[in-house]
Motif scaffolding. Structure first.
Motif, PDB file in Angstrom:
ATOM      1  N   VAL A  74       0.843  -1.202   0.000  1.00 42.22           N
ATOM      2  CA  VAL A  74       0.000   0.000   0.000  1.00 42.22           C
ATOM      3  C   VAL A  74       0.879   1.253   0.000  1.00 42.22           C
ATOM      4  O   VAL A  74       0.655   2.200  -0.773  1.00 42.22           O
ATOM      5  CB  VAL A  74      -0.940   0.021   1.233  1.00 42.22           C
ATOM      6  CG1 VAL A  74      -1.660   1.360   1.336  1.00 42.22           C
ATOM      7  CG2 VAL A  74      -1.947  -1.107   1.151  1.00 42.22           C
ATOM      8  N   VAL A  75       1.913   1.250   0.846  1.00 40.70           N
ATOM      9  CA  VAL A  75       2.817   2.393   0.942  1.00 40.70           C
ATOM     10  C   VAL A  75       3.572   2.587  -0.375  1.00 40.70           C
ATOM     11  O   VAL A  75       3.760   3.724  -0.838  1.00 40.70           O
ATOM     12  CB  VAL A  75       3.804   2.209   2.114  1.00 40.70           C
ATOM     13  CG1 VAL A  75       4.835   3.331   2.134  1.00 40.70           C
ATOM     14  CG2 VAL A  75       3.056   2.169   3.437  1.00 40.70           C
ATOM     15  N   ILE A  76       4.003   1.511  -0.998  1.00 36.61           N
ATOM     16  CA  ILE A  76       4.722   1.583  -2.271  1.00 36.61           C
ATOM     17  C   ILE A  76       3.865   2.256  -3.348  1.00 36.61           C
ATOM     18  O   ILE A  76       4.336   3.118  -4.099  1.00 36.61           O
ATOM     19  CB  ILE A  76       5.163   0.173  -2.737  1.00 36.61           C
ATOM     20  CG1 ILE A  76       6.333  -0.325  -1.891  1.00 36.61           C
ATOM     21  CG2 ILE A  76       5.556   0.176  -4.219  1.00 36.61           C
ATOM     22  CD1 ILE A  76       6.698  -1.779  -2.118  1.00 36.61           C
ATOM     23  N   ILE A  77       2.598   1.856  -3.426  1.00 36.81           N
ATOM     24  CA  ILE A  77       1.690   2.440  -4.421  1.00 36.81           C
ATOM     25  C   ILE A  77       1.499   3.936  -4.166  1.00 36.81           C
ATOM     26  O   ILE A  77       1.559   4.753  -5.096  1.00 36.81           O
ATOM     27  CB  ILE A  77       0.331   1.709  -4.399  1.00 36.81           C
ATOM     28  CG1 ILE A  77       0.497   0.274  -4.881  1.00 36.81           C
ATOM     29  CG2 ILE A  77      -0.696   2.442  -5.280  1.00 36.81           C
ATOM     30  CD1 ILE A  77      -0.733  -0.593  -4.689  1.00 36.81           C
ATOM     31  N   LEU A  78       1.289   4.304  -2.906  1.00 33.99           N
ATOM     32  CA  LEU A  78       1.111   5.716  -2.566  1.00 33.99           C
ATOM     33  C   LEU A  78       2.384   6.515  -2.860  1.00 33.99           C
ATOM     34  O   LEU A  78       2.311   7.654  -3.347  1.00 33.99           O
ATOM     35  CB  LEU A  78       0.730   5.855  -1.091  1.00 33.99           C
ATOM     36  CG  LEU A  78      -0.666   5.349  -0.699  1.00 33.99           C
ATOM     37  CD1 LEU A  78      -0.836   5.387   0.813  1.00 33.99           C
ATOM     38  CD2 LEU A  78      -1.750   6.170  -1.368  1.00 33.99           C
ATOM     39  N   MET A  79       3.549   5.945  -2.555  1.00 28.59           N
ATOM     40  CA  MET A  79       4.814   6.626  -2.840  1.00 28.59           C
ATOM     41  C   MET A  79       4.985   6.841  -4.333  1.00 28.59           C
ATOM     42  O   MET A  79       5.410   7.915  -4.775  1.00 28.59           O
ATOM     43  CB  MET A  79       6.000   5.809  -2.304  1.00 28.59           C
ATOM     44  CG  MET A  79       6.157   5.819  -0.807  1.00 28.59           C
ATOM     45  SD  MET A  79       7.783   5.200  -0.247  1.00 28.59           S
ATOM     46  CE  MET A  79       7.758   3.527  -0.880  1.00 28.59           C
ATOM     47  N   PHE A  80       4.667   5.836  -5.130  1.00 27.35           N
ATOM     48  CA  PHE A  80       4.860   5.927  -6.575  1.00 27.35           C
ATOM     49  C   PHE A  80       3.971   7.013  -7.174  1.00 27.35           C
ATOM     50  O   PHE A  80       4.395   7.743  -8.079  1.00 27.35           O
ATOM     51  CB  PHE A  80       4.551   4.578  -7.235  1.00 27.35           C
ATOM     52  CG  PHE A  80       4.875   4.536  -8.707  1.00 27.35           C
ATOM     53  CD1 PHE A  80       6.188   4.485  -9.141  1.00 27.35           C
ATOM     54  CD2 PHE A  80       3.859   4.559  -9.651  1.00 27.35           C
ATOM     55  CE1 PHE A  80       6.491   4.444 -10.495  1.00 27.35           C
ATOM     56  CE2 PHE A  80       4.151   4.525 -11.010  1.00 27.35           C
ATOM     57  CZ  PHE A  80       5.467   4.464 -11.429  1.00 27.35           C
ATOM     58  N   ILE A  81       2.750   7.160  -6.672  1.00 31.40           N
ATOM     59  CA  ILE A  81       1.862   8.224  -7.159  1.00 31.40           C
ATOM     60  C   ILE A  81       2.409   9.589  -6.757  1.00 31.40           C
ATOM     61  O   ILE A  81       2.505  10.505  -7.577  1.00 31.40           O
ATOM     62  CB  ILE A  81       0.430   8.039  -6.612  1.00 31.40           C
ATOM     63  CG1 ILE A  81      -0.175   6.746  -7.155  1.00 31.40           C
ATOM     64  CG2 ILE A  81      -0.447   9.238  -7.006  1.00 31.40           C
ATOM     65  CD1 ILE A  81      -1.494   6.364  -6.518  1.00 31.40           C
ATOM     66  N   GLY A  82       2.772   9.735  -5.502  1.00 33.47           N
ATOM     67  CA  GLY A  82       3.460  10.940  -5.057  1.00 33.47           C
ATOM     68  C   GLY A  82       2.594  12.162  -4.853  1.00 33.47           C
ATOM     69  O   GLY A  82       1.388  12.076  -4.592  1.00 33.47           O
ATOM     70  N   ALA A  83       3.228  13.336  -5.007  1.00 31.15           N
ATOM     71  CA  ALA A  83       2.572  14.617  -4.745  1.00 31.15           C
ATOM     72  C   ALA A  83       1.971  15.182  -6.038  1.00 31.15           C
ATOM     73  O   ALA A  83       1.544  14.426  -6.906  1.00 31.15           O
ATOM     74  CB  ALA A  83       3.580  15.587  -4.132  1.00 31.15           C
ATOM     75  N   SER A  84       1.977  16.497  -6.188  1.00 36.17           N
ATOM     76  CA  SER A  84       1.343  17.145  -7.344  1.00 36.17           C
ATOM     77  C   SER A  84       2.346  17.993  -8.112  1.00 36.17           C
ATOM     78  O   SER A  84       3.385  18.386  -7.576  1.00 36.17           O
ATOM     79  CB  SER A  84       0.161  18.006  -6.873  1.00 36.17           C
ATOM     80  OG  SER A  84      -0.758  17.209  -6.151  1.00 36.17           O
ATOM     81  N   PRO A  85       2.046  18.306  -9.386  1.00 40.50           N
ATOM     82  CA  PRO A  85       2.972  19.100 -10.212  1.00 40.50           C
ATOM     83  C   PRO A  85       3.256  20.470  -9.603  1.00 40.50           C
ATOM     84  O   PRO A  85       2.377  21.082  -8.991  1.00 40.50           O
ATOM     85  CB  PRO A  85       2.209  19.248 -11.541  1.00 40.50           C
ATOM     86  CG  PRO A  85       1.271  18.103 -11.577  1.00 40.50           C
ATOM     87  CD  PRO A  85       0.861  17.879 -10.142  1.00 40.50           C
ATOM     88  N   GLY A  86       4.490  20.941  -9.766  1.00 36.24           N
ATOM     89  CA  GLY A  86       4.857  22.258  -9.271  1.00 36.24           C
ATOM     90  C   GLY A  86       4.967  22.337  -7.761  1.00 36.24           C
ATOM     91  O   GLY A  86       5.015  23.431  -7.186  1.00 36.24           O
ATOM     92  N   SER A  87       5.028  21.169  -7.091  1.00 32.88           N
ATOM     93  CA  SER A  87       5.117  21.143  -5.633  1.00 32.88           C
ATOM     94  C   SER A  87       6.535  20.801  -5.204  1.00 32.88           C
ATOM     95  O   SER A  87       7.444  20.689  -6.028  1.00 32.88           O
ATOM     96  CB  SER A  87       4.144  20.104  -5.069  1.00 32.88           C
ATOM     97  OG  SER A  87       4.600  18.789  -5.349  1.00 32.88           O
ATOM     98  N   THR A  88       6.714  20.601  -3.905  1.00 37.72           N
ATOM     99  CA  THR A  88       8.025  20.214  -3.384  1.00 37.72           C
ATOM    100  C   THR A  88       8.199  18.695  -3.377  1.00 37.72           C
ATOM    101  O   THR A  88       9.246  18.193  -2.988  1.00 37.72           O
ATOM    102  CB  THR A  88       8.198  20.738  -1.942  1.00 37.72           C
ATOM    103  OG1 THR A  88       7.144  20.211  -1.128  1.00 37.72           O
ATOM    104  CG2 THR A  88       8.132  22.253  -1.906  1.00 37.72           C
ATOM    105  N   GLY A  89       7.152  17.943  -3.778  1.00 38.62           N
ATOM    106  CA  GLY A  89       7.195  16.491  -3.734  1.00 38.62           C
ATOM    107  C   GLY A  89       7.511  15.848  -5.067  1.00 38.62           C
ATOM    108  O   GLY A  89       7.653  16.508  -6.096  1.00 38.62           O
ATOM    109  N   GLY A  90       7.627  14.506  -5.048  1.00 33.95           N
ATOM    110  CA  GLY A  90       7.979  13.761  -6.254  1.00 33.95           C
ATOM    111  C   GLY A  90       6.907  12.784  -6.662  1.00 33.95           C
ATOM    112  O   GLY A  90       5.718  13.001  -6.440  1.00 33.95           O
TER     113      GLY A  90
END
Length: 430
Positions: free
Chosen positions: A281-297
């Protein structure tokens, strides 16, 4: 000048590489390392890459290894990585009273994933003001918690560092002994403060600006903002329910991890104790990540949304639409390319790391590589066991994840388009 001949993506890639190398030198200086601690250059390079790529994976503990000055350097590297090298450069130019030329505006547009260069200078100012606001407020509120466990000056330093790390979705901490926030797993105040910083850092500066201008009026928001916010909330809720269903942790712990998983990298429970189902579950959430133009990946929430809409459209034979807007025609192909490249990086990286260190389990390595690509920073505890080859591989994956799949492709290949057209052929699919 050489820079004028380089494409925007190559300049961005070069800027991040120079920031990483500069950081690795600053972190290994005698004034940055605690007395009696021996820091190998590979670990300095690894830490600098993790900071600039706002990942949070650590091969050495930040508190136990670095002096207060070294921790300051680390915080600045996180800040540079979160805002982006290009945005930092533009901010310095603006502060000096100089004008940003068309090449600079193009760089900023590409770095921040925005479609238009209109109002870019005002946007840059907004980014810096937004960052200062969230990080100062976050630090003041965090101080209320940390001041109960640490002396005032140390608590202030920890609060500032934590606020910078949380808003920039990096996952670093200076609490010692690789413990992240496990000591505060039941502290409601710190958990919520951190979640708020992670959320706003992860939805992107463009969305934050629009929320402020439109006074949080849902119907006045653009399609992009609605997609980002709705997908973020959906992933937070679904992630909380799935994590709670698979792991014996509190609702607060599941809620926090659902926030942190998508690129923030803080943990209030040791992930090494999680079941394979929970890690998936964590792997799937990590792969999706944050949003464009943000500080996340990650591949980004909007990419995942477009993929779902494309699949739904193919299955139902209806046009792709959402929030009374039609999804752009080329959006699905772009989303598919980003996802395919991201998956290829993760799978290839997992294979190579397993070859380099066969003693490690598949799920742990798969988790580690996904975390590096998505710049999440979560780990089951194997980061410190990685050899030099595996660390170099992780460095490359973190760097690729921070730049993004499309930027990586255009760094190595750039074409003005084909001059010859071919007749359309037939191919069976499915």
């Amino acid at each position: 000048m050489l820079l004028k001949k380089l494409s925007a993506s190559r300049i961005i890639a070069l800027g991040f590489a120079l920031a990483i190398l500069t950081g690795s030198i600053l972190l290994i200086l005698p004034c940055s390392v605690r007395p009696g601690v021996h820091l190998e250059y590979i670990d300095s390079l690894y830490t600098s890459t993790s900071a600039v790529c706002v990942t949070g994976l650590v091969s050495v503990d930040a508190k136990d290894t670095f002096t207060p000055l070294g921790q300051f350097f680390l915080a600045m590297l996180i800040q540079i990585g979160g805002l982006g090298v290009t945005a930092i450069g533009a901010g310095i130019i603006i502060a000096m009273g100089k004008k940003v030329n068309m090449k600079g505006r193009s760089l900023i547009r590409d770095a921040l994933n925005v479609d238009s260069g209109k109002g870019m200078i005002i946007f840059i100012r907004d980014i810096f003001m937004t960052t200062v606001f969230f990080e100062l407020v976050g630090a003041m509120l965090s101080y209320i918690v940390f001041s109960k466990d640490y002396p005032p000056v140390e608590a202030l330093g920890i609060s500032l560092f934590h606020s910078i790390a949380a808003f920039n979705n990096s996952g670093f901490d200076i609490l010692g002994n690789y413990r992240s926030l496990t000591g505060y797993y039941d502290n409601f105040t710190l958990n919520i403060i951190t979640c708020v910083l992670i959320f706003f850092g992860g939805i992107g500066f463009l969305v934050i600006r629009e929320l402020r201008i439109k006074h949080f009026h849902w119907k006045k928001l653009s399609m992009h903002s609605r997609v980002v916010i709705s997908m973020s909330l959906f992933l937070i809720v679904s992630g909380t329910l799935l994590i709670k269903a698979t792991e014996n942790i509190s609702w607060l712990g599941a809620f926090f991890l659902s926030f942190s998983t998508r690129t923030a990298g803080f943990s209030t429970y040791p992930l090494g104790n999680f079941s394979s189902a929970g890690l998936l579950v964590v792997i799937i959430l990590m792969f999706i990540g944050a949003s464009p133009g943000s500080t996340g990946g990650g591949i980004k929430t909007s990419t995942f949304f477009v993929l779902l809409q494309g699949i739904k459209s193919a299955a139902t034979n209806k046009s792709e639409k959402a929030f009374h807007y039609a999804v752009p025609k080329n959006a699905f192909s772009k989303a598919a390319i980003i996802t395919a490249i991201g998956a290829a990086i993760v799978l290839t990286g997992t294979y190579i790391m397993l070859v380099l260190q066969p003693e490690l389990s598949f799920i742990d390595v798969f988790f580690e590589v996904t975390s590096a690509f998505s710049t999440s920073g979560l780990s089951t505890g194997i980061t410190q066991q990685l050899g030099i080859g595996a660390k170099l591989l992780s460095i490359i994956i973190m760097y690729a994840g921070r730049l993004g799949p499309l930027t990586i492709v255009t760094v190595w290949y750039f074409s003005k388009g084909e001059r010859v057209s071919y007749p359309e052929g037939n191919i069976s699919v499915g």
